[in-house]
Design an enzyme around this catalytic site. Structure first.
Site, mmCIF file in Angstrom:
data_model
loop_
_atom_site.group_PDB
_atom_site.id
_atom_site.type_symbol
_atom_site.label_atom_id
_atom_site.label_comp_id
_atom_site.label_asym_id
_atom_site.label_seq_id
_atom_site.Cartn_x
_atom_site.Cartn_y
_atom_site.Cartn_z
ATOM 1 N N ARG A 16 -11.119 -18.954 6.081
ATOM 2 C CA ARG A 16 -10.193 -18.792 4.951
ATOM 3 C C ARG A 16 -9.344 -20.057 4.717
ATOM 4 N NH1 ARG A 16 -6.808 -13.653 5.750
ATOM 5 N NH2 ARG A 16 -7.110 -14.176 7.929
ATOM 6 N N LYS A 19 -7.758 -20.190 1.261
ATOM 7 C CA LYS A 19 -6.543 -19.389 1.098
ATOM 8 C C LYS A 19 -5.339 -20.146 1.655
ATOM 9 C CE LYS A 19 -4.559 -15.225 3.194
ATOM 10 N NZ LYS A 19 -4.284 -14.346 2.051
ATOM 11 N N TRP A 565 -13.741 1.628 -0.583
ATOM 12 C CA TRP A 565 -13.104 0.431 -0.041
ATOM 13 C C TRP A 565 -13.750 -0.039 1.267
ATOM 14 C CZ3 TRP A 565 -7.302 1.765 -1.438
ATOM 15 C CH2 TRP A 565 -7.122 1.489 -2.801
ATOM 16 N N CYS A 647 -3.835 5.779 -8.616
ATOM 17 C CA CYS A 647 -3.173 4.654 -9.260
ATOM 18 C C CYS A 647 -4.191 3.594 -9.631
ATOM 19 C CB CYS A 647 -2.100 4.064 -8.345
ATOM 20 S SG CYS A 647 -2.673 3.665 -6.697
ATOM 21 N N HIS A 698 6.159 -1.962 -8.456
ATOM 22 C CA HIS A 698 5.710 -3.343 -8.234
ATOM 23 C C HIS A 698 6.838 -4.345 -8.398
ATOM 24 C CE1 HIS A 698 1.973 -1.170 -9.173
ATOM 25 N NE2 HIS A 698 1.556 -1.867 -8.148
HETATM 26 N N1 GLN Z 1 0.150 7.123 0.434
HETATM 27 C C1 GLN Z 1 -0.121 5.755 0.121
HETATM 28 C C2 GLN Z 1 1.179 4.960 0.139
HETATM 29 O O1 GLN Z 1 2.190 5.532 -0.176
HETATM 30 C C3 GLN Z 1 -0.765 5.598 -1.228
HETATM 31 C C4 GLN Z 1 -1.180 4.183 -1.508
HETATM 32 C C5 GLN Z 1 -1.949 3.976 -2.776
HETATM 33 O O2 GLN Z 1 -1.921 4.763 -3.670
HETATM 34 N N2 GLN Z 1 -2.635 2.900 -2.903
HETATM 35 O O3 GLN Z 1 1.200 3.775 0.434
HETATM 36 ZN ZN ZN Z 2 -0.826 4.409 -5.569
#
Ligand code: GLN
Ligand code: ZN
Length: 758
Positions: A16, A19, A565, A647, A698
């Site tokens: 890396r 990076k 993932w 999300c 965020h």
């Molecule tokens: N339960 C996880 C958290 O609160 C959910 C993370 C996610 O949605 N990516 O970090």
């Molecule tokens: Zn999330």
């Protein structure tokens, strides 16, 4: 002579280095000149390696200092108006500004590159007329030629895919945008031709997804112009990730080569080849070695495929190549000696794929016999893995096939469960909760490291985690939240945490892959039958519950997210892997319930990431993904409340699937596009519990109560207050402690205000 090639190679370096250089530059530890020098070294090292590998056509210009889509935009001077750009070559401060944001201007959006986990920066075509600011492919071509004597194959992102990936323009203006871009592409190609380039690879993966943008008239207009602009330059029109939609039109184009994916669109591309043949004036770029998978190629299958192809294309018009850029796999298996031998021998990352491609090119020329020994070795390695006990757990397979015949229905429908749950939990109207994680501060991360390195004993570490839980249970009570969580302090990553505790997983030491910019991920490998080996989350959750009289919500990662993932085995269908995970996680759900945890959240943020590119395959995927979730959660009693969370994606076109998951409560990230999603609920009712995130996690900014009451008010115009929950957008692990507490206080205040007004 059959030749060999790849479509691109990882940028990040074996350790890396890339990076590190980027981050050192961003933090000011490297000045611009030193940074440029370092990038050049990395670029050339990478080319030297490719040169030594014996690959015939080496890609150049696929290297990037952040992202190749952003490179293309920068080359055309396409810079959003909010950046102070005044033409000419795009300076790194602006280039990285677009990618990461500056004090004055927000970053451009970032989104997934087709169905991979690579994210690109979305070009914004906000009206500025594009110009050619620098001929990047030419620069790369000359550098490789002059420094290393490589006759490289410059790689360009094609105009159709570029437009398809961009935003800020009306689809109806596609032709007008092409009129602006094509002269620039023509100039790039003309200059490459003049410099002596023989091949250029034009990437058009958009051609695998049926859409109006790639109509055959448009395609022949574009490639007709390119052929005219640079008649002596060979164009490889490169597609990947799936089969092409309009094979007949594509093979008519005035290009010298067509690149097809025989790893991910194998059957459809092969049958098109059989049905329509392949033109005798073109070269076929045959993507035989899977550029996205981590498994050793079956050379026997590769040879068989080559024999099929040889009936339509002679070897002197064949380039054996990777199915896509090797950007999506780690650099090398070397150094992974901690992995089980049988697994290690069956792996192939970028460097190992180079060898496979060279071998298959030899077989294409001389016949399968020429690589008989290597073929035997590759088959033996794959067979050994298939025969390994981890892939043959009869107990798991029997149990999973038994549960998978069911639809995963709960005993009672939601309408009947809901009043029972309400009677049991006695939650107020508009209950408040969080998504699971609380700030992972430096000392939390440090403690975990100290424990992993053996500097801290297990007792000491466990004690530390308990202190965190104590502290945050106290804070949550004091803030006034209704449903608490333990905070996930023991987890680095929501997939890794479970992978390490389940059977069937392995973890590499250096198997990093670029996710976006300098951010790399190290996906777990699911190589065996997945099995539950003992409770994974019960201890911390039950501990948290013992500290409060309010309900504590258990927290698990869902089967589809764990699968999407990870790198997964290919000897069984993804659907089966999802069911194995479902069965394992169901045992955790049951263990939590037995331990007295009556609200359990199973996160599925990555469901959409597995969506197939071909529309006709999407419904089937969603059906089994939903089923996997249901199988995980269906055995609990009526009063146990199942939550889920999603999300990072668009939901409006999958509300049907979300409802079919039958979770008692879903929390969805929405604050950034609140209006949009709410709008869909006006026409489509959602009959289960739902919380639309009321603030964006965020940003470190503490949201004001009024903003959140407004959002809640707006949501309640479309959704039933009796089923509505109040929560942030996502987990809070990346936030600071102070801002988190302040934001949650305001959120609880907003919920109280909203309760008074409904
Ligand atoms: N339960 C996880 C958290 O609160 C959910 C993370 C996610 O949605 N990516 O970090
Ligand atoms: Zn999330």
């Amino acid at each position: 002579m059959a030749r060999s090639s790849i479509l691109g190679y990882p940028r990040i370096g074996e350790k890396r280095e890339w990076k590190q250089a980027l981050e050192a530059y961003w933090s000011g530890k490297l000045d611009e000149e030193a940074f440029r020098g370092r990038m050049k070294e990395i670029r050339l090292d990478r080319l030297r390696k490719l040169q030594a590998s014996g690959i015939d056509l080496i890609p150049v210009g696929d290297f990037s200092e952040y992202d190749h889509v952003l490179d293309t935009a920068a080359m055309f001077g396409i810079v959003p108006k909010r950046f102070a750009y005044h033409g000419g070559e795009v300076h790194p401060s602006i280039y990285f500004g677009i990618a990461r944001g500056t004090k004055e201007a927000a970053a451009s959006e970032m989104t997934k590159w087709f169905n991979t986990n690579y994210h690109y920066i979305v070009p914004e075509l906000d009206g500025t007329a594009p110009t050619l600011t620098e001929n990047r492919p030419l620069r790369a071509y000359l550098e490789a030629k002059e420094t290393l004597g490589i006759e490289g194959k410059p790689v360009l992102l094609g105009p159709l895919t570029f437009l398809r990936m961009s935003k800020g323009y009306d689809q109806a203006d596609t032709d007008a945008w092409l009129d602006r871009l094509l002269p620039l592409y023509e100039q790039v190609l003309r200059e490459l031709e003049q410099a002596g380039a023989q091949w250029v690879q034009i990437d058009e993966p958009a051609l695998v997804q049926a859409s109006d943008i790639g109509s055959s008239e448009r395609l022949s207009r574009i490639y007709g112009r390119f052929a005219e602009a640079a008649p002596r330059l060979n164009i490889m029109l490169q597609t990947y990730f799936e089969s092409v939609d309009d094979y007949e039109a594509i093979i008519e184009l005035p290009v010298q080569g067509i690149g097809l994916d025989f790893a991910h669109g194998r059957d459809a591309n092969l049958s098109a080849l059989r049905k329509h043949g392949f033109p005798s004036d073109k070269v076929l770029g045959a993507g035989i070695v899977d550029g996205r998978g981590i498994w050793k190629a079956s050379l026997a299958n590769g040879c068989k495929l080559l024999e099929d192809i040889a009936r339509f294309v002679p070897s002197d018009r064949l380039i054996v190549q990777s199915s896509c850029s090797l950007l999506h796999v780690p650099v090398t298996v070397q150094g992974e000696d901690q992995l089980p031998q049988t697994l290690r021998h069956a792996l192939s990352f970028a460097d190992e794929k180079l060898e496979e491609i060279a071998l298959l090119a030899r077989a294409a020329e001389l016949g399968a016999g020429a690589i008989a020994a290597e073929t035997q070795a590759s088959e033996a390695a794959l067979q050994a893995l298939n025969a390994h006990e981890t892939r043959n757990r009869k107990d798991v397979q029997a149990a999973v096939s038994e549960i998978a015949v069911h639809e995963g229905r709960r005993d009672k429908p939601f309408a009947e469960r809901q009043p029972l749950q309400q009677a049991k939990w006695q939650l107020p109207l508009l209950p408040t909760t969080t998504i699971g994680s609380f700030p992972q501060t430096a000392d939390v991360r440090k403690a975990r490291q100290q424990w992993r390195k053996g500097e801290w004993s297990k007792e000491r570490y466990d004690g530390f985690i308990r202190e965190q839980i104590d502290k945050w249970v106290g804070l949550q009570e004091e803030i006034g939240l209704d449903v608490l969580v333990h905070g996930e302090f023991e987890r680095t990553d929501m997939v890794e945490f479970f992978g390490e505790k389940l059977a069937g997983f392995a973890f590499t030491r250096g198997g990093w892959v670029q996710s976006y910019g300098s951010r790399c991920v190290k996906p777990p490998i699911i190589y065996g039958d997945v099995a539950f080996e003992g409770a994974m989350t019960v201890e911390e959750t039950a501990y948290a519950q013992s500290k409060t009289s309010r309900p504590v919500k258990g927290m698990l990662t869902g089967p589809v997210t764990i699968m999407n993932w990870s790198f997964v085995r290919e000897d069984i269908a993804r659907e089966q892997i999802a069911y194995q995970l479902a069965f394992a996680l169901r045992q955790e759900v049951e263990a939590l319930e037995t331990a007295g945890i009556g609200l359990i959240q199973v996160d599925e943020p990555a469901v959409r990431e597995g969506l197939p590119l071909k529309r006709e395959a999407q419904a089937e995927y969603l059906a089994w993904a939903v089923k996997a979730f249901r199988l995980t959660t269906c055995t609990v009693c009526d009063t146990t409340q199942i939550h889920t969370h999603m999300c990072y994606c668009e939901f409006h076109d999958m509300l049907g699937s979300i409802e079919a998951m039958d979770a008692d409560v879903i929390s969805i990230e929405t604050s950034r596009s609140h209006g949009e999603l709410i709008h869909h609920f006006e026409t489509q009712s959602y009959p289960l519990g739902i919380g639309l995130g009321v603030y964006d996690i965020h940003s470190p900014r503490v949201p004001r109560t009024g903003e959140m009451t407004a959002m809640i008010g707006r949501a309640l115009q479309a959704l039933d207050p009796a089923l509505f929950w109040i929560n942030p957008d996502c987990g809070l692990k990346t936030r600071g402690e102070e801002e988190t507490v302040a934001a949650l206080r305001n959120m609880v205040e907003a919920a109280r205000a909203a309760r008074r007004s409904v």
